[in-house]
Scaffold this motif. Structure first.
Motif, PDB file in Angstrom:
ATOM      1  N   CYS A 151      19.919  -4.349  -1.011  1.00  0.00           N
ATOM      2  CA  CYS A 151      20.279  -5.820  -0.932  1.00  0.00           C
ATOM      3  C   CYS A 151      19.096  -6.600  -0.012  1.00  0.00           C
ATOM      4  N   GLY A 152      18.374  -5.862   0.760  1.00  0.00           N
ATOM      5  CA  GLY A 152      17.501  -6.437   1.669  1.00  0.00           C
ATOM      6  C   GLY A 152      16.065  -6.525   0.841  1.00  0.00           C
ATOM      7  N   GLY A 169      22.408  -1.331   1.417  1.00  0.00           N
ATOM      8  CA  GLY A 169      21.954  -2.470   2.405  1.00  0.00           C
ATOM      9  C   GLY A 169      20.570  -2.630   2.135  1.00  0.00           C
ATOM     10  N   MET A 192      19.602  -3.066   5.828  1.00  0.00           N
ATOM     11  CA  MET A 192      18.686  -4.246   5.542  1.00  0.00           C
ATOM     12  C   MET A 192      17.587  -4.158   6.544  1.00  0.00           C
ATOM     13  N   TRP A 200      15.081  -1.727   5.857  1.00  0.00           N
ATOM     14  CA  TRP A 200      14.318  -2.205   4.785  1.00  0.00           C
ATOM     15  C   TRP A 200      13.179  -3.153   5.193  1.00  0.00           C
TER      16      TRP A 200
END
Length: 365
Positions: free
Chosen positions: A299-300, A296, A216, A219
């Motif tokens: 998701c970010g 991750g 995340m 990102w």
């Protein structure tokens, strides 16, 4: 010289018509004795939702806090889209204390570029011919939808509703998170195993949340770098193709920042970009570790797209984190296009020194 401001859409409204519109819940604002109907836009302005709730369809000035705050030249150009006529006498409620109201005896001059494109035709193949005028034109936002392609199919693929992004990618994030965790639970994943077996480091399943968080964060950095160096590159005035590419990637969003169908990344082109980043991580990291970082980051990205849409169409409560982000992002669109590149956070604007100055948010005396 500047072009003459556009003529009124209809005859200038009289006092009775103004009172009737207000009684119906319209949000009318005067600026230098010109009347504007902001009813369709006020909810999108930071604090607009609170303004509407407090005014209860009556006195505009009573619903506003403090003195007017500073607006950019782009904001004043934007205002002209809602012009409905001139007023012989400004009502006491129209503009008294409103951010765009007339507080001084003189009007500031704002240049309004005459349309350089034919809005009845797809824009993508026109913008490359603007040359040196493109950069100024694309950063003068308008409130109207954009059509990019002649082909209805390509046009369909270039647009999407915000919830489609959530519906498409959230199941992917959940599934790949489960695959990553269960694969790590097998105990076969080790760091540096391709270089040495004696000193390789095992990666346990309990590390998954931290690896996910690293994805995340990566990102978040990638979002900043892409936004700043790709989306906000200044294409050479002589290069038709780079101007066209810039408009396709991001210029369209700055030209029409409230086109609701173009605020999030459509799943089909997004899948190509996402697949590329997955391939890069697979090359750099062990398979399961790369997948954990990737999910991750994915998701970010979903959070980023949802927040970006909300910053344009949501009405966060004044004083909240999202309210500050919305005001910050609006400044990026209307005044500071070369700074303020963070969407979900201002964090990366600090080390890269692209933070929008605090003075831009202060109210005028």
């Amino acid at each position: 010289g500047c072009p003459v401001p556009p003529p009124p859409r209809s005859a200038s409204p009289g006092a009775a018509e103004v009172r009737a519109r207000c009684a119906q819940g319209a949000c009318l604002v005067s600026c230098h004795r010109r009347l504007y109907d902001l009813s369709g836009f006020v909810r999108l302005h930071p604090g607009g939702e609170q303004l509407l709730r407090r005014r209860a369809g009556t006195d505009v000035s009573a619903a506003l806090d403090g003195p007017p705050h500073r607006h950019s030249a782009n904001a004043r150009r934007w205002l002209e889209q809602y012009y409905v006529g001139d007023l012989e006498q400004v009502p006491p409620w129209a503009g008294a204390g409103h951010p765009l109201g007339s507080q001084s005896g003189h009007a500031s001059v704002v240049c309004i570029l005459v349309d350089l494109v034919d809005w009845q035709k797809p824009l993508l193949w026109q913008v490359g011919y603007l040359g040196e005028k493109y950069d100024e034109w694309v950063h003068q936002p308008v409130d109207r939808p954009i059509r990019l392609f002649h082909s209805d199919f390509l046009e369909f693929l270039s647009k999407t509703a915000w919830y489609v992004v959530f519906m498409v990618w959230t199941p992917v994030v959940l599934y790949l998170s489960w695959v990553s965790y269960t694969s790590l639970a097998q105990g076969n994943t080790r760091l540096f195993s391709s270089f040495t077996t004696e000193y390789s480091i095992p990666v346990h399943k309990y590390y998954f949340p931290f690896i996910f968080l690293i994805g995340m964060i990566l990102w978040s950095l990638l979002e900043y770098l892409i936004h700043r160096f790709v989306f906000h590159m200044k294409p050479p005035a002589s290069n038709y193709y780079l101007i066209t590419l810039h408009f396709l990637l991001h210029g369209q969003h700055h030209k029409s920042p409230f086109d609701s169908s173009r605020l999030v990344f459509p799943p089909v082109p997004a899948s190509l970009v996402i697949g590329f980043f997955y391939g890069v991580l697979r090359l750099l990291l062990p398979e399961v570790l790369g997948l954990s970082v990737f999910v991750g980051g994915l998701c970010g990205y979903v959070i980023y797209d949802m927040i970006h849409y909300y910053l344009h169409y949501g009405s966060p409560k004044k004083g909240t984190y999202l309210y500050g982000l919305k005001a910050y992002h609006v400044k990026h669109h209307f005044e500071h296009q070369k700074s303020g590149f963070g969407i979900t956070t201002r964090f990366w604007d600090y080390p890269f020194r692209t933070l929008i100055p605090e003075e831009s948010f202060k109210k005028e005396d």
